[in-house]
Design an enzyme around this catalytic site. Sequence first.
Site, short mmCIF file in Angstrom:
data_model
loop_
_atom_site.label_atom_id
_atom_site.label_comp_id
_atom_site.label_asym_id
_atom_site.label_seq_id
_atom_site.Cartn_x
_atom_site.Cartn_y
_atom_site.Cartn_z
N ALA A 18 0.79 -1.14 -0.01
CA ALA A 18 -0.08 -0.06 -0.09
C ALA A 18 0.90 1.23 0.14
CB ALA A 18 -0.88 0.09 1.43
N GLU A 19 2.03 1.32 0.84
CA GLU A 19 2.56 2.44 0.70
C GLU A 19 4.21 2.33 0.53
OE1 GLU A 19 3.46 4.60 4.39
OE2 GLU A 19 3.16 2.86 5.46
N ILE A 22 8.92 -3.11 -1.12
CA ILE A 22 9.77 -3.98 -0.57
C ILE A 22 10.93 -4.84 -1.20
CG2 ILE A 22 9.76 -5.97 1.10
CD1 ILE A 22 8.50 -3.76 2.50
N ASP A 131 -0.95 0.43 13.67
CA ASP A 131 -1.62 -0.27 12.82
C ASP A 131 -1.48 -1.77 12.98
OD1 ASP A 131 -3.12 -0.99 10.42
OD2 ASP A 131 -1.57 -0.79 9.04
N1 LIG Z 1 11.61 -7.51 7.64
C1 LIG Z 1 10.96 -8.21 7.06
N2 LIG Z 1 11.06 -9.49 6.79
C2 LIG Z 1 10.16 -10.28 6.13
N3 LIG Z 1 9.27 -9.75 5.21
C3 LIG Z 1 8.72 -8.45 5.29
C4 LIG Z 1 9.58 -7.83 6.34
N4 LIG Z 1 9.30 -6.44 6.35
C5 LIG Z 1 8.30 -6.38 5.40
N5 LIG Z 1 8.18 -7.45 5.00
C6 LIG Z 1 7.03 -7.87 3.92
O1 LIG Z 1 6.47 -6.80 3.24
C7 LIG Z 1 5.20 -6.77 3.37
C8 LIG Z 1 4.71 -5.14 3.56
O2 LIG Z 1 5.58 -4.45 4.74
P1 LIG Z 1 5.01 -3.33 5.64
O3 LIG Z 1 3.76 -3.97 6.15
O4 LIG Z 1 6.04 -2.86 6.28
O5 LIG Z 1 4.83 -2.50 4.25
P2 LIG Z 1 3.34 -1.15 3.97
O6 LIG Z 1 3.77 -0.69 2.72
O7 LIG Z 1 3.13 -0.77 5.12
O8 LIG Z 1 2.54 -2.44 3.80
P3 LIG Z 1 0.94 -2.48 3.85
O9 LIG Z 1 0.66 -0.77 3.67
O10 LIG Z 1 0.30 -3.38 2.91
O11 LIG Z 1 0.73 -2.87 5.42
C9 LIG Z 1 4.81 -7.32 4.76
O12 LIG Z 1 3.37 -7.77 4.95
C10 LIG Z 1 5.80 -8.52 4.73
O13 LIG Z 1 5.18 -9.68 3.70
MG LIG Z 2 1.79 -3.49 6.66
#
Ligand SMILES: Nc1ncnc2c1ncn2[C@@H]1O[C@H](COP(=O)(O)OP(=O)(O)OP(=O)(O)O)[C@@H](O)[C@H]1O
Ligand SMILES: [Mg+2]
Lengths: 218, 331
Positions: A18-19, A22, A131
């Site tokens: 979403a934001e 990775i 969150d």
């Molecule tokens: N340290 C980590 N080790 C393994 N997987 C990770 C790690 N950090 C993030 N991920 C993977 O990447 C995904 C997205 O990470 P994160 O939730 O931090 O990002 P986001 O942009 O906030 O995503 P969302 O908005 O969908 O929650 C996680 O759901 C996970 O699958």
């Molecule tokens: Mg997330």
Amino acid sequence: MDVVGRIISQGELLSRNAESDIYLSRYLGRDVIVKKRVRKPYRDPALDTRLRILRTYREANILYQSYKNGIPVPRLYFANLKLTAIVYSFIQGITLSSYLLENPPDNSIPYLREMGRVIGRLHSIEVVHGDPHPANFIISEDRLFVIDFGLAFISSSIKDQVYDLDVVYRSLYSLIPRYANSYFDAFLNGYQETYYNSDEAIKLHSKVARMGRYHERG
Amino acid sequence: MIVLGIESTAHTFGVGIIDDRLNILSDVRIRYNPPKGMGMEPFQTAEYHSRYAVDVVKRALEESGLSVGALDAVAYSRGPGLGPCLRIGATIARALALKHNIPLYPVHHAIGHIELVRSMFNLSNPLVVLVSGGHTTITAFRDGRWRSYGETLDITVGNLLDVFAREAGLDFPGGPVIERLASKGVRYIELPYNIKGSNFQFSGLLTRAVQLLNEGRYSIEDLSYSLQETAFSIIVEAAERALASLKDDIDSIAVTGGVASNNTLHNKLVEMAGLHGLRVYRLEKKWNSDNGIQIAIVGLRMLEHGIQGVKPEEAYILQRWRFDEVDIPWM
Ligand SMILES: Nc1ncnc2c1ncn2[C@@H]1O[C@H](COP(=O)(O)OP(=O)(O)OP(=O)(O)O)[C@@H](O)[C@H]1O
Ligand SMILES: [Mg+2]
Ligand SMILES: Nc1ncnc2c1ncn2[C@@H]1O[C@H](COP(=O)(O)OP(=O)(O)OP(=O)(O)O)[C@@H](O)[C@H]1O
């Protein structure tokens, strides 16, 4: 190119979220994750930049604080506010949300209790996650890690902590309506184990649980 | 099958008639506009509606060319809304059903907004962004109900715009006026951006915007622009987060409710949807704001599905009623 830029360029894109984008990459012989907050075309550029920098900064800061306090979070290696990217350790495992969807209550309950313990420990060090959805927890070799501190902030206010409880409740409810109540109870049990002020937070939560549920029209 | 629907939750008293091929046979509405600078007062609004209600029903029938005998069911908005207004719609619906001995269906107003846009575009699994004076919610259909995947924890976006406009001495409703002013804004002024998990809040944003307005340092155009940018970015971000949590199940995005008429919001949704390969569906302006057809179409679904109507003496109202408490057996 600086070190974060290099780590990104050596990595592979794992997912677009979403934001953030990775990436999985390597640093000093270890698997690392790069989380790069990307520009959203739908936001005013000034607002967009402000949000990305603020969230990157908060996430780095709070990851560091939590790690230092022994809470199971990925270890932070770098933060680069210009690239709005952070580098931290890769956690091998599956998200709690996929686990909950695929497993019966008997297997799930212990993890919900652990989820409560983790949030309780964060609240003990005055961190509000912002969150705490099950998708933001990773089960790794029987340990439960918490990730995604982009909406986290430092606060000792019970009211802010109650928001975390509310997010947990609502997210359980939308993920698995059938078991939401018993899962939330298990979560609260764990929460009470690690947070000294949990009773007050839980009491306030049950009082405001209907907050946002009914709107007066104006 | 032909169903007449009565909408009477707030500012609008509307009667619409629809058939089972979704032909709109008539749509008549009146709208109460409060005196300048005032909010909507429930009893004054209801008083206004009561004066014209019977006439609106008559005109709707005339427009359709049907006699009351041709109706197969009557539907009315049970809530949520202003008590005195709801009672008028319920009373008239009750009388019609009783007199002509046809089923009487109570309808949730928001389900009406959702069902109308879903049916008209024939969407199978949309993420619905419902933005109005009474609701600000991101919803999707799961396990028999429309469930919330993100919503305001305090005031609605319609409220935000209307109250800000009132404070600025602008006309009611504020949304369209602010949209016009915002299009002349050039500078983004920093305002509170409150997201809490998948939910969000607007009251801090409203307070700050009004404060800046009163300080008089910024133009109303820039303030309107910044207010819209902030509020709409929050909604679109919440929708994007909801999409991420629902994964690949969603096949379209629909936007409805009065604020859906705003083109800035629509464009932002289109941009976000584009990132995920989805299309955004929006009805013509008049179908976004309150109308009798949105109530009639839900009544039609209930009738088609063989759902029993309520007895006239049980045709009560609910001022507070969440849409995720409503079972939707026809989907
Ligand atoms: N340290 C980590 N080790 C393994 N997987 C990770 C790690 N950090 C993030 N991920 C993977 O990447 C995904 C997205 O990470 P994160 O939730 O931090 O990002 P986001 O942009 O906030 O995503 P969302 O908005 O969908 O929650 C996680 O759901 C996970 O699958
Ligand atoms: Mg997330
Ligand atoms: N172009 C526009 N831009 C922004 N807001 C708008 C626009 N046109 C109408 N609105 C807003 O829409 C709202 C009214 O919508 P609607 O008639 O659907 O809502 P309601 O009856 O107040 O609430 P609900 O439908 O949830 O019961 C008002 O707040 C008005 O300011």
